[in-house]
Design a protein around this motif. Structure first.
Motif, PDB file in Angstrom:
ATOM      1  N   LEU B 216     -72.016 -81.294 -23.604  1.00 14.33           N
ATOM      2  CA  LEU B 216     -71.039 -81.884 -24.513  1.00 14.33           C
ATOM      3  C   LEU B 216     -70.303 -80.777 -25.285  1.00 14.33           C
ATOM      4  N   THR B 217     -71.076 -79.783 -25.732  1.00 10.80           N
ATOM      5  CA  THR B 217     -70.479 -78.641 -26.444  1.00 10.80           C
ATOM      6  C   THR B 217     -69.468 -77.948 -25.532  1.00 10.80           C
ATOM      7  N   GLY B 218     -69.896 -77.693 -24.292  1.00  5.59           N
ATOM      8  CA  GLY B 218     -69.019 -77.028 -23.331  1.00  5.59           C
ATOM      9  C   GLY B 218     -67.778 -77.850 -23.033  1.00  5.59           C
ATOM     10  N   LEU B 219     -67.963 -79.164 -22.967  1.00  6.84           N
ATOM     11  CA  LEU B 219     -66.837 -80.045 -22.659  1.00  6.84           C
ATOM     12  C   LEU B 219     -65.751 -79.954 -23.733  1.00  6.84           C
ATOM     13  N   PHE B 220     -66.160 -80.073 -24.995  1.00  7.79           N
ATOM     14  CA  PHE B 220     -65.185 -80.011 -26.087  1.00  7.79           C
ATOM     15  C   PHE B 220     -64.540 -78.626 -26.156  1.00  7.79           C
ATOM     16  N   TYR B 221     -65.365 -77.607 -25.933  1.00  8.63           N
ATOM     17  CA  TYR B 221     -64.851 -76.233 -25.946  1.00  8.63           C
ATOM     18  C   TYR B 221     -63.798 -76.059 -24.845  1.00  8.63           C
ATOM     19  N   GLY B 222     -64.131 -76.597 -23.673  1.00  9.89           N
ATOM     20  CA  GLY B 222     -63.207 -76.517 -22.540  1.00  9.89           C
ATOM     21  C   GLY B 222     -61.909 -77.257 -22.828  1.00  9.89           C
ATOM     22  N   LEU B 223     -62.039 -78.411 -23.489  1.00 11.56           N
ATOM     23  CA  LEU B 223     -60.830 -79.177 -23.824  1.00 11.56           C
ATOM     24  C   LEU B 223     -59.951 -78.402 -24.800  1.00 11.56           C
ATOM     25  N   ALA B 224     -60.593 -77.749 -25.765  1.00 10.56           N
ATOM     26  CA  ALA B 224     -59.829 -76.943 -26.726  1.00 10.56           C
ATOM     27  C   ALA B 224     -59.106 -75.812 -25.989  1.00 10.56           C
ATOM     28  N   TRP B 225     -59.823 -75.184 -25.058  1.00  7.99           N
ATOM     29  CA  TRP B 225     -59.230 -74.093 -24.278  1.00  7.99           C
ATOM     30  C   TRP B 225     -58.024 -74.602 -23.478  1.00  7.99           C
TER      31      TRP B 225
END
Lengths: 311, 234
Positions: B216-225
Motif C-alpha cells: 500500500l505504501t509503495g502504491l501511493f508512493y508510485g502514484l505520487a511519482w
C-alpha cells in the motif's frame, strides 16, 4: 553554444509552441520577445527541463535536452516569472540550499553563495527572512538563485517586469555581468529591455518565430542602406561641394534653413562604418562643424509592433 | 535526495508543525494510555497502539499536507524540476523527512514503558511487534499523504483528502457487517488497515500484513511519482 531545433509543445492538443528554432553563441544575450501568451514561458520551461517537448530537440554544448536532461539541469539557471522562493528561509539559507541542490561542491558552496550575494546587491538582506522582503529584493534573490554557480545557460522569464526604474537598471547590470560567463535568454515584452541588453532577438507570436537576428540590423532602413541626419554649422556651398565629391553611392539632401541656423542634411549610403567616418572626416577637414549625428533608423519599436501585428 | 531531506526536515522544525504535532501526539496518546492503565490495571500497550493508529489518522495529514502542495503553490516545484534532482529522489527525500518525524513521535512514546516496567511486568513481545505495526501503518499513511499532496496546491484540501482516504482505509472492513454485503466481507476485511493492526498488537508478525502495508505504501508512493512524472513529461 545552444542550438534549438523545431521545438514543439502541445497542451491539451493545442499547439502552444510550434517548431521553434534558434541558435545562441557563447556570451550572447538573447531577447525573447512577444506578446503575452505567445509561448515565451513554455519555451523557457522546456529549455529548463520543467516540461518535455512533444517534438524537436535542443542541444546545450553537445548535450541533448531530452536524453541528457539530468546533465543539462546541472548547467542551467532558471528564473520563472514568479520567483520560486521558500518564504520561510533566510536569504543565505535559501541560497545555500540551492547551492546544495545544484550540486556545487561542498568546499565551494559558502564562497559561491557569498559571491552571488555580492553580485546581486542583497548583502544587507542576507539574514532576513525571504517572506518579509520587498518585491524588488525578492526578484533579486530569485535571480541570485539562477546565476548561482555560473550556469552555462541562464533562462530568465520576464526578470524586470513590475520593478521600478532603479531596480530595473540594477537588474540589467546583474544580467549583463552574468552574461560574461553564461549565455542568457530572457523573455520580455518591454521594448527598452531589448535595446539595452540584447545582442540578438527572437520575435515570437502564437507559438511561432516571426523574426530572429542580430539587433544591429535594425539600424538599417528597408533597403539595407544607412540613413543619417546631420546638423552642421558652416557654409551650405562648402557642405554641398564636399558631399558631391564623394562617389555616386551617396545620396544627400540639404534642407533649406534660415541664415545663421545650423544646416540639416540627410544622408543615404551603403551600410558601413568606414563610409560614415570618412564622410564625417571630410566635412571636418573642410572646416564644417558637426553638431549632431542622428541615425534615421527604422524605429525598433515600430518594427517590432509591425511584426506583432502581421499575421 | 539528502539535500531535499535536509530542506524538508529544516522546514518541519522551522515551522510550528513539529512543535505542535509531536507534543499533541504524545499528550493525547499518553492521556489514553494512562487512562486505560488506571482502569484496566494490565501492563499492556495494546489499547495505546490502537489509539495511536487512530490519532495518526488525524495527525499524519498535517505532517504531509505541505510536502508537495506548498511547492506547487509557491512555484518552487518548477525550481526543483530545473535542478539536477530526479523525481524519485525528490519524493524519497520528502517521504523520509516525514518518516523521521513519525520516528521521533514513536520514540517519544517509549516513555510509556517507564510506568509499565516500574509497576508491572509487561510482555515485551507484543510491544515490539506493536511498534513495528504502528511504524508500518504510519509510513503507509505518510505515503498516502504524499500522494494527495501531489494532487492539489491547497494544503487544507490535501490534509482533508488524506484524512478521508485514511479513514476509509481504516474503517472499510465495517462495510462487511451490512448483511446484504456479507459476501464481500473478506476482501474488505483484508484491505482495511485496522485488521492488520490487530495482529501486530497481539504479538503476531503476520507476513501478509507486512506485505500488504508495504504494498500500500509503495502504491501511493508510485502514484505520487506518476503524478509528478505526468506533470513534468506529460
Amino acid at each position: 553554444m545552444l542550438s534549438v531545433k523545431n521545438l514543439t509543445k502541445n497542451i491539451d492538443g493545442k499547439p502552444i509552441v510550434e517548431e521553434i528554432s534558434f541558435d545562441l553563441e557563447d556570451g550572447e544575450i538573447l531577447g525573447f520577445v512577444g506578446p503575452n501568451g505567445a509561448g515565451k514561458t513554455t519555451t523557457l520551461r522546456m529549455l529548463a527541463c520543467c516540461t518535455a517537448p512533444n517534438s524537436g530537440t535542443a542541444a546545450l554544448n553537445g548535450l541533448d535536452l531530452v536524453n541528457d536532461d539530468l546533465e543539462i539541469r546541472k548547467r542551467i539557471g532558471y528564473l520563472p516569472e514568479v520567483p520560486p522562493l521558500y518564504e520561510y528561509m533566510k536569504v543565505r539559507t535559501y541560497l545555500t540550499t540551492i547551492a546544495r541542490l545544484k550540486g556545487i561542491p561542498k568546499n565551494k558552496q559558502i564562497m559561491e553563495v557569498d559571491r552571488t550575494i555580492e553580485r546581486c546587491y542583497i548583502g544587507d538582506m542576507a539574514k532576513r527572512e525571504i517572506g518579509k522582503l520587498s518585491k524588488g529584493y525578492r526578484q533579486r534573490v530569485g535571480l541570485a538563485q539562477a546565476i548561482l554557480g555560473d550556469p552555462e545557460l541562464l533562462l530568465l522569464d520576464e526578470p524586470t517586469s513590475s520593478l521600478d526604474p532603479g531596480q530595473i537598471s540594477e537588474m540589467r547590470d546583474i544580467i549583463r555581468e552574468a552574461s560574461g560567463k553564461s549565455m542568457v535568454i530572457f523573455s520580455t515584452h518591454i521594448l527598452q529591455e531589448i535595446q539595452h541588453l540584447c545582442d540578438r532577438i527572437v520575435l515570437i507570436k502564437n507559438g511561432k518565430v516571426r523574426y530572429q537576428g542580430r539587433l544591429d540590423r535594425y539600424n538599417l532602413t528597408d533597403d539595407g542602406r544607412r540613413s543619417l541626419m546631420l546638423k552642421l554649422k558652416g557654409k551650405t556651398q562648402t557642405i554641398e561641394s564636399v558631399l558631391s565629391t564623394r562617389s555616386s553611392d551617396l545620396n544627400f539632401e540639404i534642407k533649406p534653413v534660415k541664415n545663421g541656423e545650423p544646416v540639416k542634411v540627410s544622408l543615404h549610403f551603403p551600410d558601413s562604418d568606414d563610409t560614415q567616418s570618412e564622410i564625417l572626416k571630410e566635412l571636418l577637414h573642410a572646416n564644417i562643424r558637426v553638431l549632431e549625428v542622428t541615425p534615421l533608423a527604422k524605429d525598433l519599436e515600430q518594427t517590432i509592433l509591425q511584426f506583432m501585428r502581421s499575421e | 535526495m539528502l539535500n531535499i531531506y535536509r530542506k524538508e526536515l529544516f522546514n518541519y522544525f522551522w515551522s510550528p508543525i513539529a512543535y505542535i504535532v509531536i507534543p499533541v501526539f504524545l499528550f493525547i496518546s499518553g492521556y489514553f494510555f494512562s487512562f486505560s492503565l488506571y482502569y484496566l490495571k494490565v501492563a499492556t500497550m495494546s489499547n495505546a497502539f490502537h489509539n495511536m493508529a487512530i490519532l495518526l489518522l488525524l495527525l499524519v495529514p498535517v505532517i504531509t499536507m505541505r510536502l508537495l502542495s506548498e511547492e506547487q503553490k509557491s512555484g518552487t516545484l518548477e525550481l526543483l524540476f530545473s535542478m539536477p534532482v530526479s523525481i524519485g529522489n525528490m519524493l524519497l527525500g520528502k517521504f523520509l523527512s516525514a518518516v523521521t518525524l513519525l520516528g521521533i513521535m514513536l520514540l517519544g512514546s517509549l516513555i510509556f514503558l517507564v510506568p509499565l516496567i516500574t509497576f508491572g511486568d509487561p510482555d515485551f513481545g507484543p510491544i515490539w511487534t506493536g511498534y513495528l505495526g504502528i511504524f508500518l501503518i504510519g509510513t503507509c499513511y505518510i505515503s498516502a499523504g504524499l500522494f494527495v499532496s501531489s494532487l492539489t496546491e491547497n494544503q487544507i484540501v490535501a490534509a482533508l483528502g488524506t484524512t478521508a482516504i485514511l479513514i476509509l482505509l481504516w474503517f472499510i472492513r465495517y462495510i462487511g457487517s451490512f448483511e446484504a454485503l456479507q459476501f464481500i466481507n473478506l476482501p474488505f476485511e483484508f484491505i482495511s488497515i485496522s485488521t492488520h493492526q490487530g495482529d501486530f498488537v497481539r504479538g503476531l508478525i503476520n507476513f501478509s500484513s507486512i506485505v500488504y502495508l508495504l504494498t500500500l505504501t509503495g502504491l501511493f508512493y508510485g502514484l505520487a511519482w506518476l503524478r509528478l512524472h505526468i506533470r513534468r513529461y506529460g
